[in-house]
Scaffold this active site. Sequence first.
Site, PDB file in Angstrom:
ATOM      1  N   ARG A   1       1.451   9.661   1.007  1.00 21.12           N
ATOM      2  CA  ARG A   1       1.974  11.193   2.254  1.00 21.12           C
ATOM      3  C   ARG A   1       2.538  11.525   1.309  1.00 21.12           C
ATOM      4  NH1 ARG A   1       1.667   7.291   7.896  1.00 21.12           N
ATOM      5  NH2 ARG A   1      -0.485   6.644   7.725  1.00 21.12           N
TER       6      ARG A   1
ATOM      7  N   THR B   1      -4.017   6.131   2.027  1.00 27.44           N
ATOM      8  CA  THR B   1      -4.473   7.391   3.040  1.00 27.44           C
ATOM      9  C   THR B   1      -4.485   8.265   1.354  1.00 27.44           C
ATOM     10  OG1 THR B   1      -2.413   8.237   3.326  1.00 27.44           O
ATOM     11  CG2 THR B   1      -3.095   9.624   3.907  1.00 27.44           C
TER      12      THR B   1
ATOM     13  N   GLU C   1       0.687  -1.000   0.611  1.00 24.07           N
ATOM     14  CA  GLU C   1      -0.132  -0.046  -0.519  1.00 24.07           C
ATOM     15  C   GLU C   1       0.451   1.009   0.191  1.00 24.07           C
ATOM     16  OE1 GLU C   1      -2.380   2.474   3.097  1.00 24.07           O
ATOM     17  OE2 GLU C   1      -2.060   0.153   3.645  1.00 24.07           O
TER      18      GLU C   1
ATOM     19  N   LYS D   1     -10.859  -0.422   6.584  1.00 25.80           N
ATOM     20  CA  LYS D   1     -10.027  -0.775   7.246  1.00 25.80           C
ATOM     21  C   LYS D   1      -9.863  -0.646   8.581  1.00 25.80           C
ATOM     22  CE  LYS D   1      -5.276   1.865   7.429  1.00 25.80           C
ATOM     23  NZ  LYS D   1      -4.417   3.142   6.629  1.00 25.80           N
TER      24      LYS D   1
END
Length: 208
Positions: A45, A68, A41, A128
């Site tokens: 960021r 994210t 993943e 998640k």
Amino acid sequence: MSELLDQIGAARLVPVVVLDDAKDAAPLARALTAGGLPVAEVTFRTDAAVESIRAMSAIDGMLVGAGTVLTPEQVDAAVDAGASYIVSPGLSVAVVRRARERGVLALPGAVTATEVQAALAEGLEAVKFFPAETSGGAAAIKALSAPFAGLRFVPTGGIGPKNVAEYTAVSAVLAIGGSWMVPRDKVAAGDFDAITTLTAEAVALVRG
């Protein structure tokens, strides 16, 4: 989507990667694969995320997701770069629906019964669970799984070698997200042999 969930479940671990430079992406993908974990993943960021996803997804057999992801526009950027699934820290209906429109799996964050019900309302089969440790850990997942039978969880956040077994023991856990096998400093230093070793050790922990 169920086939993709099966692939993630078979891996049991999803390395959560922060890449500062896209040049490290392909070597990292090879290191993870060599360690027995051809999945990652890549988080949004850093500015290197899109190019890193493109480079990693070009490696044969590598299953690459984007993490994210906060907006539909990021979904588009990730999918255009080759991401097969989209991970968000929380539940954004707009993100989930854009992922569906683009034909990729969405794994939004959900840690409360209300959030889980919202995810189910969108037809999702897995979420998640983030941040896992500060949201009640394995015990919280076990409690949530009772009224929501069939939903699978991917706990992420605060999980490492010392507590990963608490999560693998919960039947509702599909896989576990973690970054301990992909430390940012080792990636930046180009120490991919160390990452392969850490990955192999992590795989041995969760697959017994």
